[in-house]
Design a protein around this motif. Structure first.
Motif: not given
Length: 197
Positions: A137-165
């Motif tokens: 199927f088709y995919r439209v992949r939207f970049g959210v970036g990798r977590p910085t430091g020691h943050h797990a990927a799961a925690d990163h994607v389940l975190a809200t976008f900061p208000s500054s963004m």
């Protein structure tokens, strides 16, 4: 007239609304807003669904192809249940299915549009592949970036976008919605040339 199924992946409920994992929902919502279409929850489909049309004049502009916008009401790792049922109900072939999802291997705001490929550890894609019995199927992949430091990927994607963004996020969601429209109306190559970054 053919039918397209465009599925934004995400998790249901207010706790997940503004998270990185839910950009697929945000893009589906933007397309529904443009079409002035409302989501409803058809019985037994495990998804919120909005029906509209799409033509070269844009989404919501007849005459054109039928466009079914979908937000699964299951959690991410069971998204394929809704996709499989709806593809079958609307008789949509896999080459008319578009899955819109977050991608940690791309920087924030980068888009990659492609057809086929693996699930790259994305549980939503894994479920969709299992229920459609193909990854073609088709995919439209939207970049959210990798977590910085020691943050797990799961925690990163389940975190809200900061208000500054917030403003940047709104602009990138618009651009991703434009890419979805272009994919349906102009095809994959034209969309990749215009939007892949």
């Amino acid at each position: 007239m053919s039918t397209w199924l465009l599925v934004g992946l995400g998790n249901p409920g207010p706790d997940y609304e503004r998270t990185r994992h839910n950009v697929g929902f945000m893009i589906a919502d933007e397309l529904a807003r443009r079409a002035r279409a409302s989501f409803s929850a058809p019985r037994g489909m495990r998804a919120s669904v909005a029906e509209t049309v799409i033509s070269s004049a844009g989404v919501g502009s007849p005459p054109g192809d039928k466009l079914v916008l979908v937000k699964p009401r299951t959690f991410m790792n069971e998204s394929g249940q809704a996709v499989g049922k709806l593809a079958s109900f609307y008789k949509v072939p896999v080459d008319h299915v578009i899955i819109v999802h977050d991608e940690i291997d791309l920087e924030f705001g980068q888009l990659r549009i492609k057809r086929g490929g693996g699930d790259n550890g994305h549980n939503g894609l894994k479920s969709v592949r299992a229920h459609l019995h193909t990854g073609d199927f088709y995919r439209v992949r939207f970049g959210v970036g990798r977590p910085t430091g020691h943050h797990a990927a799961a925690d990163h994607v389940l975190a809200t976008f900061p208000s500054s963004m917030r403003e940047d996020l709104a602009a990138e969601v618009q651009r991703a919605a434009d890419a979805c429209e272009t994919l349906i109306c102009e095809g994959l190559t034209a969309t990749q040339n215009k939007f892949n970054s």
